[in-house]
Design a protein around this motif. Structure first.
Motif, PDB file in Angstrom:
ATOM      1  N   ASP A 201      27.893  44.204  31.959  1.00  0.00           N
ATOM      2  CA  ASP A 201      29.088  43.418  32.261  1.00  0.00           C
ATOM      3  C   ASP A 201      29.769  44.008  33.485  1.00  0.00           C
ATOM      4  O   ASP A 201      30.217  45.150  33.468  1.00  0.00           O
ATOM      5  CB  ASP A 201      30.040  43.431  31.055  1.00  0.00           C
ATOM      6  CG  ASP A 201      31.334  42.686  31.325  1.00  0.00           C
ATOM      7  OD1 ASP A 201      31.280  41.670  32.048  1.00  0.00           O
ATOM      8  OD2 ASP A 201      32.389  43.121  30.829  1.00  0.00           O
ATOM      9  N   LEU A 202      29.843  43.224  34.563  1.00  0.00           N
ATOM     10  CA  LEU A 202      30.429  43.691  35.816  1.00  0.00           C
ATOM     11  C   LEU A 202      31.520  42.736  36.269  1.00  0.00           C
ATOM     12  O   LEU A 202      31.326  41.524  36.307  1.00  0.00           O
ATOM     13  CB  LEU A 202      29.347  43.801  36.901  1.00  0.00           C
ATOM     14  CG  LEU A 202      29.832  44.178  38.308  1.00  0.00           C
ATOM     15  CD1 LEU A 202      30.405  45.597  38.309  1.00  0.00           C
ATOM     16  CD2 LEU A 202      28.689  44.070  39.317  1.00  0.00           C
ATOM     17  N   THR A 203      32.695  43.293  36.612  1.00  0.00           N
ATOM     18  CA  THR A 203      33.820  42.516  37.128  1.00  0.00           C
ATOM     19  C   THR A 203      34.340  43.197  38.393  1.00  0.00           C
ATOM     20  O   THR A 203      34.466  44.422  38.425  1.00  0.00           O
ATOM     21  CB  THR A 203      34.953  42.428  36.092  1.00  0.00           C
ATOM     22  OG1 THR A 203      34.447  41.843  34.888  1.00  0.00           O
ATOM     23  CG2 THR A 203      36.106  41.586  36.613  1.00  0.00           C
ATOM     24  N   VAL A 204      34.624  42.416  39.441  1.00  0.00           N
ATOM     25  CA  VAL A 204      35.113  42.958  40.707  1.00  0.00           C
ATOM     26  C   VAL A 204      36.496  42.369  40.990  1.00  0.00           C
ATOM     27  O   VAL A 204      36.677  41.149  40.939  1.00  0.00           O
ATOM     28  CB  VAL A 204      34.149  42.648  41.873  1.00  0.00           C
ATOM     29  CG1 VAL A 204      34.580  43.383  43.130  1.00  0.00           C
ATOM     30  CG2 VAL A 204      32.715  43.018  41.508  1.00  0.00           C
ATOM     31  N   VAL A 205      37.472  43.264  41.257  1.00  0.00           N
ATOM     32  CA  VAL A 205      38.859  42.835  41.457  1.00  0.00           C
ATOM     33  C   VAL A 205      39.396  43.440  42.756  1.00  0.00           C
ATOM     34  O   VAL A 205      39.279  44.651  42.966  1.00  0.00           O
ATOM     35  CB  VAL A 205      39.756  43.284  40.277  1.00  0.00           C
ATOM     36  CG1 VAL A 205      41.173  42.754  40.454  1.00  0.00           C
ATOM     37  CG2 VAL A 205      39.181  42.827  38.947  1.00  0.00           C
ATOM     38  N   PRO A 206      40.007  42.646  43.635  1.00  0.00           N
ATOM     39  CA  PRO A 206      40.657  43.193  44.839  1.00  0.00           C
ATOM     40  C   PRO A 206      42.075  43.642  44.498  1.00  0.00           C
ATOM     41  O   PRO A 206      42.861  42.877  43.929  1.00  0.00           O
ATOM     42  CB  PRO A 206      40.666  42.001  45.804  1.00  0.00           C
ATOM     43  CG  PRO A 206      40.754  40.805  44.909  1.00  0.00           C
ATOM     44  CD  PRO A 206      40.062  41.169  43.617  1.00  0.00           C
ATOM     45  N   ILE A 207      42.439  44.875  44.847  1.00  0.00           N
ATOM     46  CA  ILE A 207      43.756  45.392  44.477  1.00  0.00           C
ATOM     47  C   ILE A 207      44.354  46.242  45.595  1.00  0.00           C
ATOM     48  O   ILE A 207      43.666  46.634  46.541  1.00  0.00           O
ATOM     49  CB  ILE A 207      43.697  46.251  43.187  1.00  0.00           C
ATOM     50  CG1 ILE A 207      42.920  47.546  43.456  1.00  0.00           C
ATOM     51  CG2 ILE A 207      43.118  45.495  42.015  1.00  0.00           C
ATOM     52  CD1 ILE A 207      43.058  48.586  42.357  1.00  0.00           C
ATOM     53  N   SER A 208      45.644  46.515  45.437  1.00  0.00           N
ATOM     54  CA  SER A 208      46.314  47.565  46.185  1.00  0.00           C
ATOM     55  C   SER A 208      47.083  48.379  45.155  1.00  0.00           C
ATOM     56  O   SER A 208      48.134  47.943  44.668  1.00  0.00           O
ATOM     57  CB  SER A 208      47.267  46.994  47.242  1.00  0.00           C
ATOM     58  OG  SER A 208      48.066  48.032  47.790  1.00  0.00           O
ATOM     59  N   ALA A 209      46.536  49.541  44.792  1.00  0.00           N
ATOM     60  CA  ALA A 209      47.168  50.368  43.756  1.00  0.00           C
ATOM     61  C   ALA A 209      48.535  50.859  44.201  1.00  0.00           C
ATOM     62  O   ALA A 209      49.458  50.983  43.393  1.00  0.00           O
ATOM     63  CB  ALA A 209      46.258  51.552  43.415  1.00  0.00           C
ATOM     64  N   LEU A 210      48.689  51.115  45.491  1.00  0.00           N
ATOM     65  CA  LEU A 210      49.956  51.633  46.007  1.00  0.00           C
ATOM     66  C   LEU A 210      51.077  50.615  45.852  1.00  0.00           C
ATOM     67  O   LEU A 210      52.195  50.954  45.440  1.00  0.00           O
ATOM     68  CB  LEU A 210      49.792  52.031  47.478  1.00  0.00           C
ATOM     69  CG  LEU A 210      51.013  52.659  48.145  1.00  0.00           C
ATOM     70  CD1 LEU A 210      51.359  53.988  47.487  1.00  0.00           C
ATOM     71  CD2 LEU A 210      50.754  52.853  49.645  1.00  0.00           C
ATOM     72  N   ASN A 211      50.773  49.355  46.155  1.00  0.00           N
ATOM     73  CA  ASN A 211      51.794  48.310  46.105  1.00  0.00           C
ATOM     74  C   ASN A 211      51.777  47.506  44.811  1.00  0.00           C
ATOM     75  O   ASN A 211      52.693  46.716  44.556  1.00  0.00           O
ATOM     76  CB  ASN A 211      51.617  47.352  47.287  1.00  0.00           C
ATOM     77  CG  ASN A 211      51.720  48.066  48.624  1.00  0.00           C
ATOM     78  OD1 ASN A 211      52.590  48.914  48.805  1.00  0.00           O
ATOM     79  ND2 ASN A 211      50.827  47.738  49.553  1.00  0.00           N
ATOM     80  N   GLY A 212      50.720  47.669  44.005  1.00  0.00           N
ATOM     81  CA  GLY A 212      50.647  46.957  42.730  1.00  0.00           C
ATOM     82  C   GLY A 212      50.043  45.575  42.801  1.00  0.00           C
ATOM     83  O   GLY A 212      50.059  44.831  41.817  1.00  0.00           O
TER      84      GLY A 212
END
Length: 445
Positions: A201-212
């Protein structure tokens, strides 16, 4: 529910209860807020600690004084949320993660245990430690750098440890102007690599941890992304179905004999259910003696229960007065683990002193401890290229290799792919009592 639970069929003498028990387990898990264990991984400076800090902060798991202390210690114009997890002084000074840090937080739907593991190659053993019990692994990738060698290494280790769910968090998307093209390129490259690793099971998510962005709520910066936010996926990923509910395994940890007149006839065997389901009235077998009996009663922390399944901690009482002690295992007669003194396993070595053939060690498998000797080092594995070095003569710190061991007493084992509890063990240095290795019983292939 109990009526449905008893509607079961016999297949080759083995009770198939998976679907009914999985449904029952899911209901109980929902009522108790199921626990999901998560390991984070990735290359250095990909933002693992910042992501965990963001999850802690946005889920209101950070006390006000903690946040104020982090804000005072932060350098620059923003609050360094990584300081919430990097607790060692050396970690704060260098801005890197050295040790495995466990953090806990809850949402209305689920409770989480997060393991923040180091990204440096010399801390591979720490990543193995953090992922060995994980239900899900998050591999962070810096959107500017793409898929690096260490990202592949940690994805391979997650697949080697049979972590059922893998999430690729493409972090720092704000530094590439939230480019859909960059995200798709990394997603396609990682998906092609994961196809070689048997990732279920593979899921790919675009994020910015710094800004949330896309961590807890959807970000307006990525209108092209229609998938779930990271926390939404963590809350809804189905982990109860990953547990082995087919093979009953109950390692005995402690024999309870209360010294009281009121309980002078009480004899119970305490432990944690490793897998499968145990019910009052079930016929069971005790290993290594091989004697059979039935379960007279099962006692939980709050009193008697009709059934127990992983990972419940219970006390089992047997109908017959058998000789059962710590290290023994209770199972079903028609569904017993392999009893063997010869182990063929993939071992991750965690000590400065290398592992060599003919070396004497101690093995701890579930609740059973035995002595062992290294018979042969079959090969050393290059986790970067997946190449097998057949001529290797030793395993050094953080090395992984296939090792054959001979134990002084039999162990009751399963294939790691089938059972992550009875399919693994740790290696202990008898002189120092330190854990020097971790092994997985996987078939040679």
């Amino acid at each position: 529910m109990m009526g449905r639970m008893n509607d079961r069929t016999e297949v080759d003498g083995v009770v198939d209860v998976h679907s009914a028990v999985a449904e029952h387990a899911a209901e109980i898990a929902t009522a108790r807020k199921d626990i999901c264990r998560i390991a984070t991984a990735g290359s250095v400076d990909d933002g693992k600690s910042t992501l965990i800090g963001r999850l802690l902060y946005d889920s209101k798991a950070v006390f006000e004084d903690q946040y104020e202390a982090v804000a005072r210690a932060s350098k620059g114009d923003y609050v360094d949320l990584a300081l919430l997890t990097d607790g060692l002084r050396a970690e704060r000074e260098q801005g890197i993660t050295i040790d495995v840090a466990y953090r806990y937080f809850s949402t209305p739907r689920r409770t989480f245990i997060l393991a923040d593991t180091p990204g440096h190659v010399q801390y591979t053993r720490n990543m193995v430690t953090g992922a060995s019990t994980a239900d899900l692994a998050i591999v962070l990738v810096d959107a500017r750098k793409g898929l690096l060698e260490q990202s592949r290494r940690h994805a391979f280790l997650a697949s080697l440890l049979r972590v059922p769910h893998l999430v690729v968090a493409v972090n720092k998307m704000d530094l590439v102007d939230w480019s859909e093209e960059v995200f798709e390129r990394i997603s396609d490259e990682f998906s092609a690599f994961a196809a070689k690793l048997n990732v279920p099971d593979l899921t790919v998510v675009p994020i910015s941890a710094l800004n949330g962005d896309n961590v807890v709520t959807h970000s307006p910066n990525s209108p092209w992304y229609e998938g779930p936010t990271l926390l939404h996926h963590l809350e809804h990923v189905h982990v109860a179905g990953d547990r082995n509910l087919t093979d009953p395994r109950f390692p005995v940890q402690y024999v309870i004999r209360p010294q009281s007149d009121a309980f002078h006839d009480y004899r119970g065997y305490a432990g944690t259910v490793a897998s499968g389901v145990l019910r009052t009235g079930d016929e069971v077998q005790v290993l290594p003696s091989g004697l059979t009996t039935t379960i007279a009663a099962i006692d939980g922390p709050r009193g008697p229960v009709e059934e127990a399944f992983a990972p419940m901690a219970v006390t089992v009482r047997l109908a017959d007065d058998l000789d059962v002690s710590r290290g023994d295992l209770i199972c079903r007669p028609a569904n017993a683990p392999q009893v063997t003194q010869d182990l063929d396993a993939l071992v991750c070595w965690m000590a400065d002193e290398p592992l060599r053939p003919r070396q004497r060690l101690a093995i701890k498998h579930t609740t059973r401890s035995v002595r062992a000797v290294v018979k042969e080092l079959t090969y050393r594995l290059d986790v970067n290229t997946l190449h097998r070095e057949q001529g290797a003569t030793e395993l050094g710190l953080n090395d992984i290799g296939r090792v054959q061991l001979r134990t002084t007493q039999p162990l009751f084992v399963d294939d790691y792919l089938r059972n992550r509890v009875t399919g693994r063990f740790i290696v202990v240095d008898e002189a120092t009592n330190a854990t020097v290795g971790a092994g997985m019983l996987t078939p040679a292939g």
